[in-house]
Scaffold this active site. Sequence first.
Site, mmCIF file in Angstrom:
data_model
loop_
_atom_site.group_PDB
_atom_site.id
_atom_site.type_symbol
_atom_site.label_atom_id
_atom_site.label_comp_id
_atom_site.label_asym_id
_atom_site.label_seq_id
_atom_site.Cartn_x
_atom_site.Cartn_y
_atom_site.Cartn_z
ATOM 1 N N GLU A 114 35.193 -8.993 -30.020
ATOM 2 C CA GLU A 114 35.463 -7.615 -30.415
ATOM 3 C C GLU A 114 34.247 -7.005 -31.117
ATOM 4 O O GLU A 114 33.886 -5.864 -30.849
ATOM 5 C CB GLU A 114 36.697 -7.560 -31.328
ATOM 6 C CG GLU A 114 37.174 -6.169 -31.618
ATOM 7 C CD GLU A 114 37.660 -5.393 -30.403
ATOM 8 O OE1 GLU A 114 37.711 -4.153 -30.507
ATOM 9 O OE2 GLU A 114 37.972 -5.992 -29.350
ATOM 10 N N HIS A 121 30.444 -6.837 -16.946
ATOM 11 C CA HIS A 121 30.829 -5.847 -15.942
ATOM 12 C C HIS A 121 29.810 -4.719 -15.817
ATOM 13 O O HIS A 121 29.573 -4.228 -14.716
ATOM 14 C CB HIS A 121 32.227 -5.300 -16.247
ATOM 15 C CG HIS A 121 33.269 -6.364 -16.252
ATOM 16 N ND1 HIS A 121 33.736 -6.958 -15.097
ATOM 17 C CD2 HIS A 121 33.907 -6.994 -17.274
ATOM 18 C CE1 HIS A 121 34.622 -7.886 -15.397
ATOM 19 N NE2 HIS A 121 34.743 -7.930 -16.714
ATOM 20 N N GLU A 122 29.183 -4.324 -16.947
ATOM 21 C CA GLU A 122 28.232 -3.210 -16.905
ATOM 22 C C GLU A 122 27.041 -3.467 -15.975
ATOM 23 O O GLU A 122 26.492 -2.533 -15.416
ATOM 24 C CB GLU A 122 27.672 -2.888 -18.303
ATOM 25 C CG GLU A 122 28.680 -2.312 -19.255
ATOM 26 C CD GLU A 122 29.213 -3.345 -20.224
ATOM 27 O OE1 GLU A 122 29.388 -3.003 -21.395
ATOM 28 O OE2 GLU A 122 29.457 -4.495 -19.811
ATOM 29 N N ASP A 160 26.565 -12.637 -22.332
ATOM 30 C CA ASP A 160 27.316 -13.828 -21.933
ATOM 31 C C ASP A 160 26.727 -15.081 -22.568
ATOM 32 O O ASP A 160 27.460 -15.960 -23.025
ATOM 33 C CB ASP A 160 27.318 -13.963 -20.408
ATOM 34 C CG ASP A 160 27.933 -12.747 -19.749
ATOM 35 O OD1 ASP A 160 29.092 -12.428 -20.063
ATOM 36 O OD2 ASP A 160 27.233 -12.106 -18.948
#
Length: 107
Positions: free
Chosen positions: A58, A80-81, A89
């Site tokens: 978060e 995802h971007e 990651d």
Amino acid sequence: MMRGVRVQKLTGERRVAALQSLPDWSEVSGRDAISRVLKFKDFNVAFAFMTRVAMKAERMDHHPEWFNVYNRVDITLATHECGGLSERDVELAAFIDANAKVLGATL
């Protein structure tokens, strides 16, 4: 990580070095992602681990794909971007590894 910062996909030597720094992670077949399976003493420890990771994720605004049954946690990381593996990651995987070790994970 800060929201709104452009994320770049890891390629070339940077990608190789990143993957070498994460020996317990595997590349996911058919997509640009990494995964790891962890097993804990029981559900309570697995849930405590997931809570630690959720709080870090978060703060990073970078959330894992995961699946939990009793003491097992399956985790997949991709950004995802950028449509694949990024420094986000790698940072989250290193955090996961450190916390898994502290909590006595196996596999």
